[in-house]
Motif scaffolding. Structure first.
Motif, PDB file in Angstrom:
ATOM      1  N   THR A  74       0.836  -1.215   0.000  1.00 57.06           N
ATOM      2  CA  THR A  74       0.000   0.000   0.000  1.00 57.06           C
ATOM      3  C   THR A  74       0.862   1.252   0.000  1.00 57.06           C
ATOM      4  N   ARG A  75       2.013   1.205   0.674  1.00 58.02           N
ATOM      5  CA  ARG A  75       2.925   2.368   0.640  1.00 58.02           C
ATOM      6  C   ARG A  75       3.405   2.636  -0.782  1.00 58.02           C
ATOM      7  N   GLN A  76       3.784   1.587  -1.481  1.00 58.13           N
ATOM      8  CA  GLN A  76       4.277   1.749  -2.848  1.00 58.13           C
ATOM      9  C   GLN A  76       3.161   2.224  -3.783  1.00 58.13           C
ATOM     10  N   LEU A  77       1.950   1.751  -3.533  1.00 58.22           N
ATOM     11  CA  LEU A  77       0.809   2.135  -4.388  1.00 58.22           C
ATOM     12  C   LEU A  77       0.249   3.505  -4.015  1.00 58.22           C
ATOM     13  N   GLY A  78       0.634   4.018  -2.839  1.00 54.44           N
ATOM     14  CA  GLY A  78       0.118   5.318  -2.406  1.00 54.44           C
ATOM     15  C   GLY A  78      -1.337   5.261  -1.974  1.00 54.44           C
ATOM     16  N   ILE A  79      -1.733   4.105  -1.416  1.00 53.47           N
ATOM     17  CA  ILE A  79      -3.113   3.951  -0.947  1.00 53.47           C
ATOM     18  C   ILE A  79      -3.093   3.519   0.516  1.00 53.47           C
ATOM     19  N   ARG A  80      -4.250   3.537   1.142  1.00 55.34           N
ATOM     20  CA  ARG A  80      -4.390   3.074   2.518  1.00 55.34           C
ATOM     21  C   ARG A  80      -4.878   1.625   2.503  1.00 55.34           C
ATOM     22  N   ASP A 134      -7.271   0.581   4.148  1.00 53.50           N
ATOM     23  CA  ASP A 134      -8.735   0.716   4.078  1.00 53.50           C
ATOM     24  C   ASP A 134      -9.242   0.747   2.642  1.00 53.50           C
ATOM     25  N   ASP A 135      -8.418   1.259   1.714  1.00 52.96           N
ATOM     26  CA  ASP A 135      -8.827   1.324   0.305  1.00 52.96           C
ATOM     27  C   ASP A 135      -8.983  -0.057  -0.312  1.00 52.96           C
ATOM     28  N   LEU A 136      -8.400  -1.071   0.326  1.00 51.11           N
ATOM     29  CA  LEU A 136      -8.502  -2.432  -0.190  1.00 51.11           C
ATOM     30  C   LEU A 136      -9.740  -3.158   0.325  1.00 51.11           C
ATOM     31  N   LEU A 137     -10.430  -2.528   1.261  1.00 50.69           N
ATOM     32  CA  LEU A 137     -11.634  -3.132   1.847  1.00 50.69           C
ATOM     33  C   LEU A 137     -12.868  -2.403   1.330  1.00 50.69           C
ATOM     34  N   PRO A 138     -13.970  -3.118   1.165  1.00 53.22           N
ATOM     35  CA  PRO A 138     -15.195  -2.443   0.705  1.00 53.22           C
ATOM     36  C   PRO A 138     -15.746  -1.537   1.797  1.00 53.22           C
ATOM     37  N   GLU A 139     -16.407  -0.472   1.370  1.00 52.02           N
ATOM     38  CA  GLU A 139     -17.056   0.425   2.326  1.00 52.02           C
ATOM     39  C   GLU A 139     -18.238  -0.294   2.952  1.00 52.02           C
ATOM     40  N   ALA A 140     -18.527   0.057   4.190  1.00 51.89           N
ATOM     41  CA  ALA A 140     -19.710  -0.499   4.848  1.00 51.89           C
ATOM     42  C   ALA A 140     -20.940  -0.024   4.082  1.00 51.89           C
ATOM     43  N   PRO A 141     -21.911  -0.906   3.889  1.00 52.30           N
ATOM     44  CA  PRO A 141     -23.101  -0.482   3.154  1.00 52.30           C
ATOM     45  C   PRO A 141     -23.813   0.657   3.889  1.00 52.30           C
ATOM     46  N   ALA A 142     -24.234   1.642   3.128  1.00 49.41           N
ATOM     47  CA  ALA A 142     -24.946   2.779   3.700  1.00 49.41           C
ATOM     48  C   ALA A 142     -26.360   2.354   4.080  1.00 49.41           C
ATOM     49  N   ASP A 143     -26.887   2.997   5.089  1.00 45.94           N
ATOM     50  CA  ASP A 143     -28.263   2.749   5.503  1.00 45.94           C
ATOM     51  C   ASP A 143     -29.182   3.371   4.452  1.00 45.94           C
ATOM     52  N   PRO A 144     -29.991   2.579   3.747  1.00 47.41           N
ATOM     53  CA  PRO A 144     -30.823   3.120   2.674  1.00 47.41           C
ATOM     54  C   PRO A 144     -32.092   3.817   3.173  1.00 47.41           C
ATOM     55  N   ARG A 145     -32.364   3.686   4.473  1.00 43.95           N
ATOM     56  CA  ARG A 145     -33.595   4.284   4.993  1.00 43.95           C
ATOM     57  C   ARG A 145     -33.499   5.803   5.035  1.00 43.95           C
ATOM     58  N   VAL A 146     -34.621   6.441   4.833  1.00 42.27           N
ATOM     59  CA  VAL A 146     -34.696   7.902   4.855  1.00 42.27           C
ATOM     60  C   VAL A 146     -35.080   8.329   6.265  1.00 42.27           C
TER      61      VAL A 146
END
Length: 183
Positions: free
Chosen positions: A55-61, A63-75
């Motif tokens: 990740t250091r060589q790629l310049g990423i974190r 966390d960037d390799l893990l999917p984001e937690a799904p957002a709550d779709p409820r309004v």
């Protein structure tokens, strides 16, 4: 697909985005190309010892390799009450169009027409809706829909017979006027 199962493919995508070969990244990160290949293919378990130099060589974190937690779709937006109407938001704040369930109280006559930028689509869930549009009055019955350019003089109200429940979809400028009132 498990979150850890996505590390390898995301690592491969980050490498390819930079136009690097397996050898390029492996050499930069101080590991063998076969280790990197197995990691990208999911045949080797990801560890901090392997991921940190990559990740250091790629310049990423990492966390960037893990999917984001799904957002709550409820309004979760507050219902508004204005001029006897109940206005319930049905979309998130950042939606490209805004949708509301509006309950209009019974009214003997139509309010004064307004003109503003925007577009509106509506569907009558119950009751009867009076749509005064460009000097014509239309009664929209339960189960009927209408759409109109809000640059035409218009007003919406229930009839004197009782309240009307309506689904209204607005363009951004139409939403501001109808849910927040006239400037």
């Amino acid at each position: 697909m498990d979150a850890l199962d996505q590390v390898g493919p995301r690592l491969r995508a980050a490498r390819k985005d930079r136009g690097w070969t397996l050898d390029d990244l492996a050499t930069r990160a101080g590991m063998s190309p076969s280790t990197l290949s197995r990691l990208e293919a999911g045949k080797r378990q990801a560890s901090l010892e392997l991921l940190l130099p990559l990740t250091r060589q790629l310049g990423i974190r990492i966390d960037d390799l893990l999917p984001e937690a799904p957002a709550d779709p409820r309004v979760h937006r507050a219902v508004q009450r204005r001029e006897g109407m109940v206005i319930a938001p049905l979309t998130l704040d950042h939606s490209p169009v805004q949708t509301y369930k509006v309950t209009f109280p019974a009214a003997a006559q139509a309010p004064e027409p307004r003109v503003h930028d925007g577009y509106e689509w509506l569907y009558v869930l119950s009751g009867r809706l009076r749509l005064a549009l460009d000097d014509h009055e239309h009664i929209i019955e339960r189960g009927e829909a209408a759409e109109f350019d809000t640059r035409l003089p218009h007003s919406l109200s229930a009839t004197a017979e009782g309240p009307a429940e309506v689904l209204s979809i607005f363009s951004a400028s139409g939403e501001r006027m109808h849910t927040h009132g006239a400037p």
